[in-house]
Motif scaffolding. Structure first.
Motif, PDB file in Angstrom:
ATOM      1  N   PRO A   1      -6.346   5.994  -3.367  1.00 29.04           N
ATOM      2  CA  PRO A   1      -5.391   6.046  -2.459  1.00 29.04           C
ATOM      3  C   PRO A   1      -5.451   7.830  -1.969  1.00 29.04           C
ATOM      4  O   PRO A   1      -5.798   8.020  -3.308  1.00 29.04           O
TER       5      PRO A   1
ATOM      6  N   HIS B   1       0.716  -0.537  -0.241  1.00 31.49           N
ATOM      7  CA  HIS B   1      -0.039   0.192  -0.414  1.00 31.49           C
ATOM      8  C   HIS B   1       0.867   1.117   0.245  1.00 31.49           C
ATOM      9  O   HIS B   1       1.985   1.226   0.162  1.00 31.49           O
ATOM     10  N   ASN B   2       0.190   2.402  -0.150  1.00 34.53           N
ATOM     11  CA  ASN B   2       0.608   3.258  -0.350  1.00 34.53           C
ATOM     12  C   ASN B   2       2.057   3.634  -1.338  1.00 34.53           C
ATOM     13  O   ASN B   2       3.309   4.751  -0.813  1.00 34.53           O
TER      14      ASN B   2
ATOM     15  N   PRO C   1      -7.792   1.545   1.282  1.00 38.85           N
ATOM     16  CA  PRO C   1      -6.347   2.424   1.413  1.00 38.85           C
ATOM     17  C   PRO C   1      -6.669   2.651   3.286  1.00 38.85           C
ATOM     18  O   PRO C   1      -8.069   2.370   3.366  1.00 38.85           O
TER      19      PRO C   1
ATOM     20  N   GLY D   1      -2.820   2.289  -6.018  1.00 36.56           N
ATOM     21  CA  GLY D   1      -4.048   1.728  -5.314  1.00 36.56           C
ATOM     22  C   GLY D   1      -4.148   0.861  -6.420  1.00 36.56           C
ATOM     23  O   GLY D   1      -3.593  -0.110  -7.113  1.00 36.56           O
TER      24      GLY D   1
END
Length: 340
Positions: free
Chosen positions: A286, A200-201, A318, A297
């Motif tokens: 996201p 993620h991110n 997210p 994302g």
């Protein structure tokens, strides 16, 4: 399995992926999260117990705390049970510095003033002013997030790191994320499937400038406290990995990667991360930071049966949107806040 967990989510280290698996584990088991009123616990000020939504001395206990804070052990101990497992994640300050420059360009004056990363590294003192609001992102960010005291000499650094190792049972390495998840799983006595998570991110591959060896060395020298912290925790991590067993670690990492690949194939449109503009569902899109960094994302495959769709959605949700889901589950109401 251990369910009282303190995860210090440091910045730009892969912590969002860990938070996703904590969110899913806790939600599936009805655990109680210590949540911020918005998305961070008053960061960059040191953590205080009253920053936790619903906290009151002697009130019902919390099971998991995992959102951004500047660590403050005595205040965390007011909120969390005595048998909590404390862990965090760190990253080489060379690659972290490049990532922070891209992500925090709009909020760190030292980065904003510099025309490029190479200009900043040629003479960081020209752009950096200690104590200016937002400049904690520009130097020794991990040391700052751990709430460690300013250390002027080797003895001060050693004392700070000894204190950190007393508080934290395990510190993961961003560069060895899958090995980290395996060691975490063992420490928590969790089943193997509990640590399968999507990244993620993240940014698109090749999004940042390639660091030359000289730039990496400059970033480590500029972030010398972070480099001392990283080198120390890196050694501790590999001692732990050795005790786990090299062959056993390789085998479990391989199973973890196979499980993640299978989940991605089953759940995700395109089988992997997408730019935000390609994600039609706002619940899965996201947050995009002000500035130039682009955050990826996930979108779900069409036609998934309802139960599977729900499971896949949780893997892809997210951090900010997931925090809102947990907030509504614990406190009711349509509490959807705006990012900090």
């Amino acid at each position: 399995p251990r369910t009282h967990l303190v995860f210090l989510k440091t910045h730009k280290t892969g912590g969002s992926s860990v938070v996703n698996l904590l969110h899913r584990f806790g939600e599936a088991r009805g655990l109680r999260f210590a949540l911020p009123h918005r998305y961070q616990f008053g960061y960059p000020s040191p953590f205080r117990a009253e920053r936790v939504k619903g906290y009151r001395p002697g009130g019902p206990p919390f099971d998991i705390i995992c959102h951004h804070m500047r660590f403050n052990l005595t205040e965390v101990q007011k909120v969390m049970p005595n048998d909590s497992f404390y862990f965090s994640i760190v990253r080489d300050p060379a690659t972290l510095g490049e990532s922070a420059f891209a992500y925090y360009r709009a909020v760190a004056p030292a980065f904003r003033r510099a025309p490029s990363l190479s200009a900043f590294l040629a003479a960081p003192g020209r752009f950096y002013e200690a104590g200016a609001r937002g400049n904690h992102y520009a130097r020794n960010l991990q040391w700052f997030d751990f709430g460690l005291p300013a250390a002027g000499d080797g003895a001060g650094v050693a004392a700070a790191l000894a204190g950190l190792e007393q508080a934290f049972a395990l510190v993961l390495l961003a560069e060895h994320f899958d090995e980290s998840l395996v060691l975490l799983r063992e420490a928590l006595c969790w089943p193997e499937e509990a640590v399968a998570a999507f990244a993620h991110n993240g940014r698109p591959a090749g999004d940042g400038p390639r660091l030359s060896p000289a730039q990496a060395a400059r970033l480590r020298a500029w972030n010398s406290l972070d480099w001392a912290l990283y080198a120390h925790l890196n050694r501790s991590f590999w001692r732990r990995a050795e005790a786990f067993g090299a062959a056993r670690l390789r085998e479990e990492v391989s199973r973890l990667r196979q499980r993640r690949t299978a989940l991605a194939r089953r759940c995700l449109r395109g089988g992997g991360p997408l730019p935000a503009r390609a994600i039609p569902d706002s619940r899965l899109r996201p947050f995009q930071p002000p500035g130039r960094a682009q955050i990826l994302g996930y979108a779900l495959r069409a036609g998934l049966p309802p139960a599977e769709r729900e499971r896949c959605a949780r893997l892809a949700t997210p951090e900010l949107q997931y925090k809102d889901i947990l907030d509504r589950r614990q406190f009711g109401g349509g509490n959807v806040s705006v990012p900090p």
